[in-house]
Every structure is written in C-alpha cells, then in structure tokens.
Design an enzyme around this catalytic site. Sequence first.
Site, PDB file in Angstrom:
ATOM      1  CG  ASP A 225      -7.161  -5.545   6.751  1.00 24.51           C
ATOM      2  OD1 ASP A 225      -6.679  -5.426   7.697  1.00 24.51           O
ATOM      3  OD2 ASP A 225      -7.736  -4.498   6.076  1.00 24.51           O
TER       4      ASP A 225
ATOM      5  CG  ASN B  37      -0.156   0.029   2.506  1.00 23.32           C
ATOM      6  OD1 ASN B  37       0.521   0.770   2.914  1.00 23.32           O
ATOM      7  ND2 ASN B  37      -0.319  -1.204   3.172  1.00 23.32           N
TER       8      ASN B  37
ATOM      9  CE  LYS C 187     -10.778   0.873  11.623  1.00 24.50           C
ATOM     10  NZ  LYS C 187     -10.053   1.416  10.431  1.00 24.50           N
TER      11      LYS C 187
HETATM   12  N1  CTP Z   1      -3.660  -3.303  12.425  1.00 25.96           N
HETATM   13  C1  CTP Z   1      -3.118  -3.994  12.864  1.00 25.96           C
HETATM   14  N2  CTP Z   1      -2.956  -5.538  12.019  1.00 25.96           N
HETATM   15  C2  CTP Z   1      -3.737  -5.505  11.011  1.00 25.96           C
HETATM   16  C3  CTP Z   1      -4.537  -4.216  10.727  1.00 25.96           C
HETATM   17  C4  CTP Z   1      -4.536  -3.284  11.479  1.00 25.96           C
HETATM   18  O1  CTP Z   1      -2.191  -4.006  13.890  1.00 25.96           O
HETATM   19  N3  CTP Z   1      -3.788  -6.820  10.518  1.00 25.96           N
HETATM   20  C5  CTP Z   1      -3.649  -1.956  13.165  1.00 25.96           C
HETATM   21  C6  CTP Z   1      -3.197  -0.699  12.543  1.00 25.96           C
HETATM   22  O2  CTP Z   1      -1.704  -0.625  12.436  1.00 25.96           O
HETATM   23  C7  CTP Z   1      -3.903   0.483  12.848  1.00 25.96           C
HETATM   24  C8  CTP Z   1      -5.102  -0.152  13.162  1.00 25.96           C
HETATM   25  O3  CTP Z   1      -5.239  -1.377  13.592  1.00 25.96           O
HETATM   26  O4  CTP Z   1      -3.289   0.884  14.054  1.00 25.96           O
HETATM   27  C9  CTP Z   1      -6.336   0.050  12.485  1.00 25.96           C
HETATM   28  O5  CTP Z   1      -6.209  -0.152  10.857  1.00 25.96           O
HETATM   29  P1  CTP Z   1      -6.888  -0.063   9.711  1.00 25.96           P
HETATM   30  O6  CTP Z   1      -6.442  -0.683   8.683  1.00 25.96           O
HETATM   31  O7  CTP Z   1      -7.401   1.220   9.635  1.00 25.96           O
HETATM   32  O8  CTP Z   1      -8.067  -1.007  10.445  1.00 25.96           O
HETATM   33  P2  CTP Z   1      -8.761  -2.565  10.287  1.00 25.96           P
HETATM   34  O9  CTP Z   1      -8.824  -3.006  11.547  1.00 25.96           O
HETATM   35  O10 CTP Z   1      -7.871  -3.073   9.087  1.00 25.96           O
HETATM   36  O11 CTP Z   1     -10.027  -2.093   9.685  1.00 25.96           O
HETATM   37  P3  CTP Z   1     -10.479  -1.563   8.050  1.00 25.96           P
HETATM   38  O12 CTP Z   1      -9.241  -1.903   7.380  1.00 25.96           O
HETATM   39  O13 CTP Z   1     -11.766  -2.476   7.837  1.00 25.96           O
HETATM   40  O14 CTP Z   1     -10.799  -0.232   8.152  1.00 25.96           O
END
Ligand code: CTP
Length: 401
Positions: free
Chosen positions: A280, A211, A339
Amino acid sequence: MNLAGKKIVLGLTGGIACYKAAELARGLVKAGASVQVVMTEASRHFITPVTMQALSGKPVYTDQWDSRISNNMAHIDLSRDADAILIAPCSADFMRKLVHGAADDLLSTLCLARPATVPLLVAPAMNVEMWENPATQRNAEQLRKDGVSLLGPVAGDQACGETGLGRMMEPEQLLEDLSAFFHPKLLAGKKVMITAGPTFEPIDPVRGITNLSSGKMGFAIARAARAAGAEVTLVSGPTALPRPSSVTLLPVTTAREMHDAVMSQIAAQDLFIAVAAVADWRVASVSGQKIKKQEGQIPSLQFEQNPDILAAVAALPSPPYCVGFAAESEDLLAHGAAKREKKHIPLLVGNIGHQTFGKDDNELVLFDEQGHHRLPRASKDALAQTLIKEIAQRIYRKPSA
Ligand code: CTP
C-alpha cells in the site's frame, strides 16, 4: 495436474530429447493417466523400450506387426482406445511424415488412422536450423491447419551446442498443456489479466519492503484461465515460481511498475483478476546508495501512498469484469463485503485466515451482490479451477459480456 482416467498414447521419435520422454511418462502416470508408449525405430537409438516400459507400467509397442495384438491391427486398436496422442519428442522427419499422411511404421500409421475425435499433440524437438528451415516451417503450418496442436518448441541451449528455438518443452510444461486440453473451454476467446505475487518497494539498492505472498494462488489462476481457453497476461511481482505455459508473463518489482504494466494493456482485457499482494505504501525517498549503519542512529522512513491498481481498473469508463482478493487477519465476512463495495467490483474473493501465504492449499469465500459463499479447503490448483467456473458463470450472466 489431473489426468485421472485419461488414456494417452505417448509416441517417441528420434531425437536427443527422448531422455525427457522418460520423465514425461512418469509425470503422466503420476497425474493418473494410463500411458501406452509407442516408439519409432529412430527413438530406440536414444532410449530403450525397457526404460519406457518400466516408467509407463505397460509393454511398449514398436512394431506394426506386433503379435501381441491378435487381429494384427495395432494401429487401429491403439488409436481407437486413446483420449489423446502426444508425440514427444517429434522430430522434423516425423512432422514431414504427419504432413504427408505417411504410414510406414506403427506410430505414423496409428496417427493416420486416428478418428477425428482423438486429438493429436506434437512437441517438436530439433536443432535450431532444422526448425527454422522453411521446409519445417511449412510443415508446422500445415500441421496447424490440419488441426494438430504444436506444443513448443522453446528456445534455449541445445544438445548440439547451438542456441535457439528447437528445444522440446520441459515435461512439466507438456503435462500442463496436455491437462489444459481436457478442460472445458469456459473462457474461450476471452482476454484475462491477472496480477500475482508480492511487490517489492526499495529502501536503498540492497534493502526493501515486501510481504509473504508466494504468487502460488495467482499463478494457479493463470494456469486455470489458460486451461479454460483464455488468452492470459500475468503481471507478477518477484516470485520463485516457474512461468506458466502459454501465458504472457510481465515481471515487475514495485507497485508502480505493476500499475503501469496493468494500465498499458487493460483496455484489451475482458477480465481482470487482482490476486497480487500490492504494497500500500512505498518509501518516499529511496536512497541511491546503501544506507550505512551509524552508531546510535536509527533511520526512520517516510512513506507515500501507492496507486490502488484494482480500484483504478474498476474506475475506468468501461472496465473489464473485475475480481479482487482480500487477505484479512480478522472478521473476514464484514471486511470482505465492505471491501467489495468500496472497490466497486462485482466479485471479491476472501482468503479464510491470513496464513495462506506460501501454502499449497487454501479456503476461500466469495462475495458478490447476492451475499457470500464458501469454497471449502482444497489445493490452490483445484480452487483456481472452481473460481474460473464461478467467474465464467458470472460473466456470461452479464448481458454486456
Ligand atoms: N490491490 C491493488 N492495488 C493496491 C492494493 C490492493 O490492486 N495498491 C488489490 C489486491 O490485489 C486485492 C485487493 O486490491 O485484489 C484488496 O487488497 P487488500 O490489500 O486486501 O486491500 P486494501 O485495499 O489494500 O485494503 P487493506 O490493506 O486496508 O485491507
């Protein structure tokens, strides 16, 4: 880097690293410091006072008996006026002089005459054998005991053709360490782990999914936490950023590697700040060989869920204080608050707008149990410092912290 209004005495002693002192003087001035250069006789074999004067914008002092100081007490005037004295480069011989309280030239005399409130920082620079010699090591130890801060040296190729410890830290790193010196030590004694950057999930040996995260915000937070006195471990995905000074960097590539690196050291941490843009999903079966293009065939990829690192840390029986980040493309206020609750963390930091990737500035909104409040647009460095203050206030508010 902000050294606005700080008065720095920059001392140069004999060593080839004097060429880096020119850039250091320039950087200090650019950061807003007022720089008074003092040079030993040996240093003048390597670089001239003319160069240092042009870069610092002030006449250079070289002599204890300089008639420009009317009371003939250059050592007193220069040391009383300073917010810090930085000797860069500091030769093995000058370290010896500091250890023994020598006062046989202007620079050593002003170091000896400095009030206890004026910090002395030295950046050793010498050949690896000279640095590793027990005599120099004894002197380094004694200087530390005397309250002198040693910045470096670092390892690498040396001007003499040898390789090893003894290189002077780069001017950029010295500036970082010096400005850290003036920050309030809000996180003194705390251990902080930060994730930063993107992850890279391979498809085959030459392709992958990643990303746009540059790592700039996470690295800025690592620098700010370190400047606030914390012991910082930075677990970072692939970025093009320089390693922050005095921070333990654990480089990783995939989300699972990031998860494992975090989990292996999380028990010792007081604070966990998840800034990384973690993928993710990962590709379910990574091809061992490059997938060849075949006419009329478009490959399709199956994905598997990656571990949620932040959620895993927050779910530990006694978790560190956890801070999450959120990049949302819409309705940040609703998504951010949700969140924070979903991840069971006390503080979530939202990026306002998702166009922050790679930029040098940002605008944030903090979500906690009391609601949300904005941190207006500023450089990522300035925001990182504000964020560290906000976090420090919260962890000290917690009775268990
Ligand atoms: N994060 C993490 N591990 C993952 C995904 C996210 O530690 N596999 C952490 C990121 O570093 C951030 C927070 O969770 O501090 C939120 O990440 P974000 O990508 O915004 O949220 P998601 O939980 O992945 O939800 P979504 O993508 O559905 O918005």
